[in-house]
Design a protein around this motif. Structure first.
Motif, PDB file in Angstrom:
ATOM      1  N   LEU A 607       0.828  -1.208   0.000  1.00  0.00           N
ATOM      2  CA  LEU A 607       0.000   0.000   0.000  1.00  0.00           C
ATOM      3  C   LEU A 607       0.867   1.263   0.000  1.00  0.00           C
ATOM      4  N   MET A 608       2.114   1.099   0.427  1.00  0.00           N
ATOM      5  CA  MET A 608       3.035   2.241   0.501  1.00  0.00           C
ATOM      6  C   MET A 608       4.332   1.881  -0.230  1.00  0.00           C
ATOM      7  N   PRO A 609       4.778   2.701  -1.200  1.00  0.00           N
ATOM      8  CA  PRO A 609       6.024   2.392  -1.928  1.00  0.00           C
ATOM      9  C   PRO A 609       7.216   2.296  -0.973  1.00  0.00           C
ATOM     10  N   GLN A 610       8.111   1.332  -1.248  1.00  0.00           N
ATOM     11  CA  GLN A 610       9.288   1.137  -0.400  1.00  0.00           C
ATOM     12  C   GLN A 610      10.160   2.388  -0.354  1.00  0.00           C
ATOM     13  N   GLY A 788       0.795  -8.960  -0.920  1.00  0.00           N
ATOM     14  CA  GLY A 788       2.072  -8.655  -0.271  1.00  0.00           C
ATOM     15  C   GLY A 788       3.174  -8.536  -1.304  1.00  0.00           C
ATOM     16  N   ASP A 789       4.342  -8.038  -0.864  1.00  0.00           N
ATOM     17  CA  ASP A 789       5.377  -7.759  -1.866  1.00  0.00           C
ATOM     18  C   ASP A 789       6.693  -8.474  -1.660  1.00  0.00           C
ATOM     19  N   ASP A 790       6.961  -9.012  -0.450  1.00  0.00           N
ATOM     20  CA  ASP A 790       8.307  -9.572  -0.265  1.00  0.00           C
ATOM     21  C   ASP A 790       8.268 -10.992   0.284  1.00  0.00           C
ATOM     22  N   CYS A 818      -1.947 -12.445  -4.246  1.00  0.00           N
ATOM     23  CA  CYS A 818      -1.369 -11.526  -5.241  1.00  0.00           C
ATOM     24  C   CYS A 818      -0.075 -10.901  -4.716  1.00  0.00           C
ATOM     25  N   THR A 819       0.993 -10.998  -5.508  1.00  0.00           N
ATOM     26  CA  THR A 819       2.265 -10.376  -5.141  1.00  0.00           C
ATOM     27  C   THR A 819       2.469  -9.090  -5.948  1.00  0.00           C
ATOM     28  N   VAL A 820       3.401  -8.264  -5.492  1.00  0.00           N
ATOM     29  CA  VAL A 820       3.703  -7.010  -6.188  1.00  0.00           C
ATOM     30  C   VAL A 820       4.950  -7.224  -7.040  1.00  0.00           C
ATOM     31  N   GLY A 821       4.819  -7.047  -8.331  1.00  0.00           N
ATOM     32  CA  GLY A 821       5.939  -7.258  -9.251  1.00  0.00           C
ATOM     33  C   GLY A 821       5.932  -8.658  -9.819  1.00  0.00           C
ATOM     34  N   TYR A 830      -0.366 -11.361  -9.824  1.00  0.00           N
ATOM     35  CA  TYR A 830       0.550 -10.263  -9.545  1.00  0.00           C
ATOM     36  C   TYR A 830      -0.035  -8.959 -10.071  1.00  0.00           C
ATOM     37  N   LEU A 831       0.429  -7.862  -9.487  1.00  0.00           N
ATOM     38  CA  LEU A 831       0.237  -6.523 -10.053  1.00  0.00           C
ATOM     39  C   LEU A 831       1.615  -5.869 -10.081  1.00  0.00           C
ATOM     40  N   ASP A 832       1.819  -4.935 -10.980  1.00  0.00           N
ATOM     41  CA  ASP A 832       3.170  -4.444 -11.247  1.00  0.00           C
ATOM     42  C   ASP A 832       3.780  -3.617 -10.121  1.00  0.00           C
ATOM     43  N   ASP A 833       2.968  -2.774  -9.450  1.00  0.00           N
ATOM     44  CA  ASP A 833       3.545  -1.881  -8.450  1.00  0.00           C
ATOM     45  C   ASP A 833       2.476  -1.423  -7.470  1.00  0.00           C
ATOM     46  N   THR A 834       2.869  -0.585  -6.509  1.00  0.00           N
ATOM     47  CA  THR A 834       1.930  -0.109  -5.484  1.00  0.00           C
ATOM     48  C   THR A 834       0.819   0.750  -6.089  1.00  0.00           C
ATOM     49  N   VAL A 835       1.127   1.444  -7.183  1.00  0.00           N
ATOM     50  CA  VAL A 835       0.093   2.268  -7.842  1.00  0.00           C
ATOM     51  C   VAL A 835      -1.068   1.383  -8.293  1.00  0.00           C
TER      52      VAL A 835
END
Length: 854
Positions: A607-610, A788-790, A818-821, A830-835
């Motif tokens: 939800l928040m860019p790294q 989640g992303d990591d 669903c992962t980010v990237g 997956y979705l590409d990024d936080t946007v």
């Protein structure tokens, strides 16, 4: 999409199925004029490759691509139009083919000819080379070739890769955009030629050297699954040097479109990996001895193996009568006159260190006058491959230094330095190797340099040469090497005397040591070198590279691939067939159809860019979460590594939001409920051991910080130098594991961090707790979304997916992990990024607002 090379365009235009069986075994004719392809002969007897019916065995085929074809071209002597072509026996590419063995692999070459071919003759020459030599010539207009080769390759890339920065116009060429465009244009022309002969599903493509570094992008663009290897024969500079190149990222990304990238030494590979880390943010890891870079779902392998020599060719040259005669001549010239020969063989360019070698010879004669009149340095200076002012300066300095030394120390019948600057035949050069007592290679920077290898094999000799030399065939052979530590072959020659060529005194001392060394020691060193060089020949190198290329490409078939990016930023994304992009329409439709929903959301990186400095949620994020929590049939959980104090403060406006802090150690289902722990309250006495260790690494690692949570300690190096930070993190991980071995904690590394936390705590526990709570309340979810992303979020994905067949999720539930990237993950979406994540959550929030009665 059929990714085959359609050579019969009429067949394709008619809509008939292409005859892949026939195409597999035949090489199409060559396109010589843009838009015109000469017809394929229908008679199988005229085809270059035999028809499948003639052989039941399908040979592998490899297309070898290099700047120059291994072909010699000569005008017919009768002044008629026409050319005589023959193999260039000294070409590494031809030796590579011999090393592979003709019976196992069919080889096709793509490259330029050394001679310029008139446009009117190019069609005929193409046909002759293809039919007779299986070579596909790339014809370049003279002006384009000059700007590409003598301009960009030799005046910009070559100096920079040899650590020469263009600090002034005289020191290497300043970057010139038009020369770069010529380089790209030529690489594209090479790609077009390859397209005419490639069977992309079956053929391997092996590209050689810095002249064609952006070619992998053009090939990967045409065929996403092309089996593509690249080998760099020059040094690869350190990141400090490389990053001065204005088109640094374009070249890195182009090379990463290969499946396997080869280097002569670990140093060159290390520099490349460091550049990928610093400029592209990529990390590498070693698995079972293989180094790999993850690049958009593809694994790009790194190969480290120095090239070898062609043993058969050298041994056949050693057996020539001409070699024997030349050896006899040299013995009379040197040995019989009581002189010892030292030998240097180098190209006449600024990086070969010829003048440094001459200065060391001068120093040897000054410091050790006993060698005056006895030792002779024979310097064979091959013509330079490039042009320019620097070549003329090297020649002038070499000639003047030789003249000075010979005037100072020479006497009638004795010249301390013999300079041979005219082209020698190969057998003549071999004869000098046979007679030389020591070989000197003092290059200040060189990719590989096979001169020492050739010298070692020549000194091994054969029975005929033993007779000429007056030695017994059974007597042990001996050789001595003085080599620069800045050349690619240096690490593999452990018996050589390694020197810093800039240190004239050290090189002089090394020459004296080589002359004075006991014969038994020379024999032992020679035996060690001969054993290595004879077993690691060009065939060993080529077979090893192709085996690794084949291994790396095995995953191609089972991966879904598609290209993204424009121009030289193009790259291929490769994913598991079941890994899909989560579409808004799909999930919104599922949300509307379902009644009971479980939603688990990571925070940082999701939800928040790294990269955000201010990590607190904005009003839009709060509104989205409140909209989803407003529906009593939804249970929404925010899962984060942050402390509970921070999360409670940030999300205080969200009354019905469940929060899991510190990877799930603390959690609460609503704002007005008490915090609970997922495991019994842990004793944090271990912090007194871990914190001093972390402080030590923080003091020695600029840009690193420590975050002290209630139950965990995190050492972060996000703002440190990436290479040093990563190195320190590995050390810290080992250090902490050692001192905390008896404590109830786990030490884990994450993205730019090392964390110590209680054993058994992970985000998977949060997912289990949420599902079990809903089950206790008889709210079996028929919609589950987990994002989640990591690496820490993979535990949640695993729990969610494994629960699908269990009692905690409704049968036929809609489950979205669903992962980010786009990266390897246990998640199916997956979705590409936080946007995109925020946009998705906003879409669900809008639907939730419409469905909840006011």
């Amino acid at each position: 999409m059929v990714s085959k090379s359609y050579s019969n365009l009429l067949e394709l235009a008619s809509g008939e199925a292409p005859s892949f069986g026939r195409m597999r075994r035949r090489i199409p004719r060559i396109m010589t004029v843009a838009g015109i392809i000469s017809d394929l002969d229908d008679d199988p007897a005229d085809s270059v490759c035999s028809d499948p019916s003639s052989s039941s065995v399908q040979r592998d085929r490899i297309i070898i691509v290099a700047n120059q074809l291994p072909i010699r071209a000569q005008r017919k002597s009768d002044n008629s139009k026409g050319w005589i072509f023959s193999w260039d026996e000294n070409s590494l590419l031809l030796q590579l083919k011999d090393g592979l063995g003709d019976d196992d692999i069919e080889v096709i070459y793509v490259g330029c000819l050394k001679e310029e071919i008139h446009v009117n003759e190019q069609d005929e020459v193409s046909q002759i080379l293809l039919d007779t030599f299986k070579c596909v010539p790339t014809f370049l207009p003279p002006d384009l070739f000059s700007r590409y080769y003598h301009g960009f390759c030799k005046q910009q890339l070559w100096p920079l890769f040899h650590y020469m920065l263009p600090l002034s116009p005289d020191l290497g060429g300043r970057f010139n955009r038009s020369l770069w465009q010529a380089y790209v244009s030529v690489n594209k022309i090479f790609a077009d030629r390859i397209m005419e002969v490639i069977n992309p599903e079956d053929d391997f493509v092996w590209v050689h050297d810095y002249h064609l570094m952006v070619l992998p992008t053009f090939l990967r663009k045409r065929f996403n699954r092309v089996k593509l290897g690249f080998f760099l024969h020059s040094p690869f500079p350190s990141s400090e040097i490389y990053k001065t190149l204005p088109i640094r990222e374009e070249i890195l990304r182009a090379l990463l479109n290969s499946d396997l990238i080869g280097f002569h030494t670990f140093d060159y590979a290390r520099h490349f990996l460091s550049c990928c880390s610093r400029m592209l943010g990529l990390t590498y890891e070693s698995k079972r001895g293989y180094i790999g870079l993850e690049y958009y779902g593809r694994t790009v392998s790194i190969k480290i193996l120095p090239v070898g020599i062609h043993m058969g060719q050298l041994q056949s040259v050693l057996s020539l009568p001409g070699t024997e005669a030349k050896v006899y001549e040299l013995i009379k010239q040197f040995h019989d006159q009581g002189k010892v020969m030292l030998l240097g063989v180098d190209d006449m360019d600024i990086f070969k260190g010829i003048s440094l070698k001459l200065l060391a010879m001068e120093q040897l004669l000054i410091q050790h006058p006993e060698w005056q009149g006895k030792v002779v340095l024979v310097q064979i200076a091959n013509p330079a491959r490039g042009r320019g002012k620097d070549v003329k300066e090297v020649q002038a300095e070499t000639y003047s230094t030789v003249e000075r030394i010979n005037q100072t120390f020479g006497k009638p019948g004795y010249d301390p330095v013999v300079l041979i600057d005219e082209p020698l035949k190969f057998y003549e050069r071999i004869a000098y190797y046979v007679v030389a007592e020591c070989c000197l290679v003092t290059a200040v920077r060189d990719g590989m340099n096979l001169i020492p290898y050739e010298y070692i094999i020549s000194r091994q000799g054969n029975e005929k040469l033993d007779k000429v030399l007056g030695s017994e065939p059974s007597s042990p052979k001996k050789s001595m090497l003085v080599v620069s530590e800045f050349i690619g072959c240096s690490p593999s020659l452990s018996g050589a005397i390694r020197v810093n060529p800039w240190n004239i005194d050290a090189v002089s001392d090394a020459m004296d040591s080589a002359l004075e060394m006991a014969d038994q020691e020379k024999q032992l060193r020679h035996e060690k070198h001969y054993r290595y060089v004879s077993t690691h020949d060009v065939g060993y190198w080529a077979r090893s590279f192709l085996q690794d290329l084949e291994r790396t490409c095995r995953e191609h078939v089972r991966q879904r691939c598609w290209g993204i990016g424009f121009g030289l930023s193009f790259r291929v994304v490769a994913l598991d067939p079941n890994f899909k992009k989560l579409s808004m329409e799909h999930i919104v439709s599922a949300y509307k159809r379902t009644t009971t929903r479980a939603i688990l959301l990571d925070y940082d990186g999701t939800l928040m860019p790294q990269a955000s400095i201010d990590k607190s949620p904005n009003s839009k994020t709060i509104d989205i979460l409140n909209s989803l929590c407003r529906d009593k049939n939804n249970m929404v959980f925010l899962v984060s590594a942050k402390s509970r104090k921070t999360l409670a403060e940030w999300f205080s406006p969200c009354e019905n939001l469940g929060i899991a802090a510190e990877h799930g150690y603390f959690f609460r289902l609503r704002r007005d409920e008490e915090w609970e722990t997922c495991i019994p309250v842990a004793d944090c006495g271990w912090k007194q051991i871990a914190e001093p260790v972390m402080k030590l690494y923080t003091e020695t690692t600029d840009g690193s910080t420590i975050e002290d949570k209630e139950t965990a300690l995190v050492w972060s190096y996000e703002d440190a130098d990436p290479d040093f930070g990563s190195c320190q993190a590995k050390e810290l991980l080992d250090h902490l594991e050692s001192v905390l071995a008896n404590e109830p904690v786990t030490v884990k590394s994450g993205q730019n961090l090392v964390e110590v936390k209680p054993q058994g705590v992970n985000k998977g526990l949060v997912a289990k707790r949420l599902l079990s709570t809903m089950q206790e309340r008889e709210m079996l979810p028929d919609f589950v979304l987990c994002v989640g992303d990591d690496r820490s979020d993979e535990d949640m994905f695993e729990v969610i997916i494994s629960s699908m067949a269990g009692p905690s999720i409704a049968p036929r539930a809609e489950v979205f992990a669903c992962t980010v990237g786009r990266k390897p993950s246990k998640a199916k979406y997956y979705l590409d990024d936080t946007v995109e994540i925020v946009r998705l959550m906003q879409g669900l929030a809008c639907v939730a607002d419409q469905m909840v009665p006011v």
